[in-house]
Enzyme design. Structure first.
Site, PDB file in Angstrom:
ATOM      1  CE  LYS A 118      -4.230   1.686   2.235  1.00  0.00           C
ATOM      2  NZ  LYS A 118      -5.259   1.384   3.235  1.00  0.00           N
ATOM      3  CD  GLU A 154     -18.628  -3.415   8.197  1.00  0.00           C
ATOM      4  OE1 GLU A 154     -17.798  -2.632   7.686  1.00  0.00           O
ATOM      5  OE2 GLU A 154     -18.937  -4.525   7.662  1.00  0.00           O
ATOM      6  NE  ARG A 175     -21.180  -3.779   3.509  1.00  0.00           N
ATOM      7  CZ  ARG A 175     -20.328  -4.471   2.772  1.00  0.00           C
ATOM      8  NH1 ARG A 175     -19.455  -5.268   3.348  1.00  0.00           N
ATOM      9  NH2 ARG A 175     -20.334  -4.378   1.462  1.00  0.00           N
TER      10      ARG A 175
END
Length: 632
Positions: A287, A375, A403
């Site tokens: 990243k 979640e 969610r």
């Protein structure tokens, strides 16, 4: 950064132009694309590190596959800046995340190259499988690729998709972009598994050759293919002394490979492109790759704001008189409460820095839990702890909490368990747009029994509500608050209990009553003050309801008896929210005032600054003032 001549990138207006280049030119394309992303995001802030990490993969995908005929389904859409630039949106990329500009995440509404909505995480495999099956049903020659990464493999939906991939006839290619990150560093067993997944390179080369030979002989079809995959899995297990989870699901696995070697990635994709059956390509990426500041601190550079592209120095406001962010008030207050209440624990689905639970995590790592991008699990995990005596503060961004709706009902509310659900980024969040606005939490949760729903007017109220929520007997308790800074510089205050279901009169008046919930009440205050400064004589009463559920019935009774005109203001959808609740109460108790409801419309709101969007949907001070005077 060194100056780069964008000669090749300037010639690319679509992936078709990219495919005209020689493969040896692709490393330079990647260099120019990476520089372009850095330069643009330095002056027009957005997500940076994730997109830099997939530059080579993005170029390779559009070089090998015939997009948009072939489908590339991105997961975690902030990876897709390079994709946007290569697919005809480079000239407009300067409008990214701006009002009426290009969208912050891929959307089929914007481009035929954007195959699916991907503002959240973990949906790529399921969506791509659906497209792959559709391609087979339509007897087309379309290739479908799912690109999942940035921690999204920890989401339950990803595993549901994998399970179905393994049992449905399809030719899906799944690319796992493994950078060991989401926003913060990835956590959990899948992360550890991917770190230690070590495929023998000699075996990989041999299998590539064998797969191509068998494919040419027509031996990788249907039942024979499944038998060969099982044989391959057994051979590989013997060589590597481990069982591969993907191959255990009859999904052919290739990797891990270096995702920053664009020429090698092109070679591999070409070999996998026409292979039958489901397959997974595992790429290791970094990243922030190619930009040193982002490589050193990927969490900060996930979305760094404005910065100097040459020096990497972030342009941060030095205004010490600026109010703190709501998330920081939450983080500091949570630690303060946890120091006094040993039952308190913190839970977050991959957002410890974003929600500032990192403050408690630093001091009490044994009492804070980052569960990854999951979640629903975060809520049920919290409910399990609450069932056996702990007091979890579960912090989820409001839009992501959608969610976990079933988990909130089934696992927390039915037993009225003491789970404190802290919904950060509630209401309009600004530049991240429709997928991220916390628009639906109040309307969605209001019908559920055993839930207290609250929203603080300011930082003091946030602290008091957090203190109240952790007291005995409060059950499932929701506190929603917005993204960004509050309104109080002196934000610390004594921690005092707020009686559940009580609001407060902020201003008395005789002509019209304005009832608001949450920080949007500060816009009501501005509107009333503006009208007064303009000499308007309308007498306005302002009530901060504080709780959507239970409502303050004493305030409602008073307003019903005293006022013929009521205005409700909320930073959430009008349908089913505060305005609807007030109308229902008034009707049930025999009152018939004129009620004007201000809130978000029955449509998805685009991206822009919060101030721009509040004006657009009619909940800023100007719109509230017009409603008070009857000019709206």
């Amino acid at each position: 950064m060194e100056e780069i001549n964008f000669d090749i990138l300037n010639s690319i207006n679509s992936p078709a132009d990219l495919r005209k280049l020689k493969v040896e030119q692709l490393p330079e394309v990647c260099r120019q694309l990476r520089e372009d992303i850095v330069r643009e995001t330095s002056v027009n802030p957005g997500h940076l590190a994730s997109g830099l990490g997939v530059v080579e993969l993005t170029v390779a995908l559009h070089y090998v596959f015939d997009t948009p005929q072939d489908r590339i389904v991105w997961d975690v859409g902030h990876q897709a800046y390079g994709h946007k630039i290569l697919t005809g949106r480079r000239e407009r990329f300067c409008t990214n995340r701006k009002l009426h500009g290009i969208m912050p995440f891929p959307s089929p509404k914007e481009s035929e190259y954007d195959t699916f909505t991907c503002g959240h995480a973990s949906n790529s495999i399921s969506a791509a499988l659906g497209m792959a099956v559709a391609a087979q049903q339509e007897h087309g020659e379309r290739h479908v690729v799912a690109v999942i990464g940035d921690g999204a493999m920890s989401g339950g939906l990803a595993f549901e998709g994998l399970n179905n991939v393994s049992s449905s006839p399809n030719d899906l290619l799944i690319i796992l972009n493994d950078n060991n990150m989401s926003i913060d560093r990835s956590v959990g067993g899948m992360k550890e598994y991917l770190i230690h997944l070590n495929t023998n390179e000699t075996y990989n080369r041999l299998r590539f050759k064998a797969s191509r030979w068998l494919h040419g002989k027509g031996m990788l079809e249907d039942n024979r293919r499944k038998g060969l995959i099982r044989l391959s899995n057994a051979v590989k297990s013997a060589i590597s002394h481990q069982q591969n989870i993907f191959e255990g699901m009859n999904i052919r696995y290739f990797g891990p490979f270096d995702g920053h070697n664009v020429i090698e990635t092109v070679r591999i994709l070409r070999q996998l492109k026409d292979m039958k059956g489901p397959k997974l390509l595992h790429l290791h990426t970094q990243k922030g790759h190619g930009y040193a500041p982002a490589e050193k601190d990927v969490t900060v550079w996930h979305a760094p704001g404005k910065f100097d592209a040459d020096t990497g120095e972030r342009i941060v406001s030095s205004d010490k008189n600026k109010p703190p962010k709501y998330q920081d008030v939450f983080g500091e207050t949570l630690l303060e409460l946890a120091e006094k209440n040993p039952k308190i624990v913190g839970v977050t689905p991959a957002m410890p820095t974003g929600c500032s639970m990192s403050i408690m995590m630093k001091e009490m790592p044994e009492r804070t839990f980052d569960v990854g991008i999951a979640e629903g699990h975060a809520v049920t995990f919290s409910a399990g702890m609450a069932k056996d005596g702990l007091l979890p503060f579960c912090n989820i961004y409001s839009a992501f909490a959608q969610r976990a709706y079933d988990n909130i009902i089934h696992d927390a509310a039915i037993l009225n368990l003491p789970v404190v659900l802290c919904f950060d980024r509630a209401g309009l969040v600004g530049e991240d747009g429709a997928t991220h606005h916390g628009a639906f939490d109040m309307a969605a949760l209001r019908p559920i029994p055993n839930i207290t729903i609250s929203s603080p007017l300011n930082e003091h109220e946030l602290r008091r509500l957090m203190f109240t929520a952790q007291l005995p007997g409060k059950g499932t308790f929701v506190i929603r608050y917005p993204r960004g800074c509050g309104v109080l510089i002196d934000w610390k205050c004594p921690l005092e209990e707020v009686k559940v279901g009580t609001g407060q009169m902020l201003r008395n008046g005789n002509d019209v009553a304005v009832m608001s919930i949450g920080p949007i009440g500060n816009e009501v205050t501005k509107a009333i003050e503006q009208l007064a400064s303009q000499g308007n004589t309308i007498s306005v009463a302002h009530y901060d309801m504080r709780f959507l559920k239970p409502l303050d019935e004493m305030i409602l009774q008073e307003v019903g008896e005293r006022f013929k005109r009521i205005i409700t203001v909320e930073d959430g959808v009008r349908n089913g929210g505060l305005g609807s609740a007030v109308l229902e109460w008034m009707n049930d108790h025999g009152f018939s005032p004129q009620v004007t409801r201000l809130g978000l419309p029955d449509q998805f709101v685009e991206h822009g600054t919060v101030a721009e969007l509040q004006h657009l949907v009619g909940i800023d001070a100007e719109a509230i003032a017009k409603a008070i005077t009857g000019d709206h």
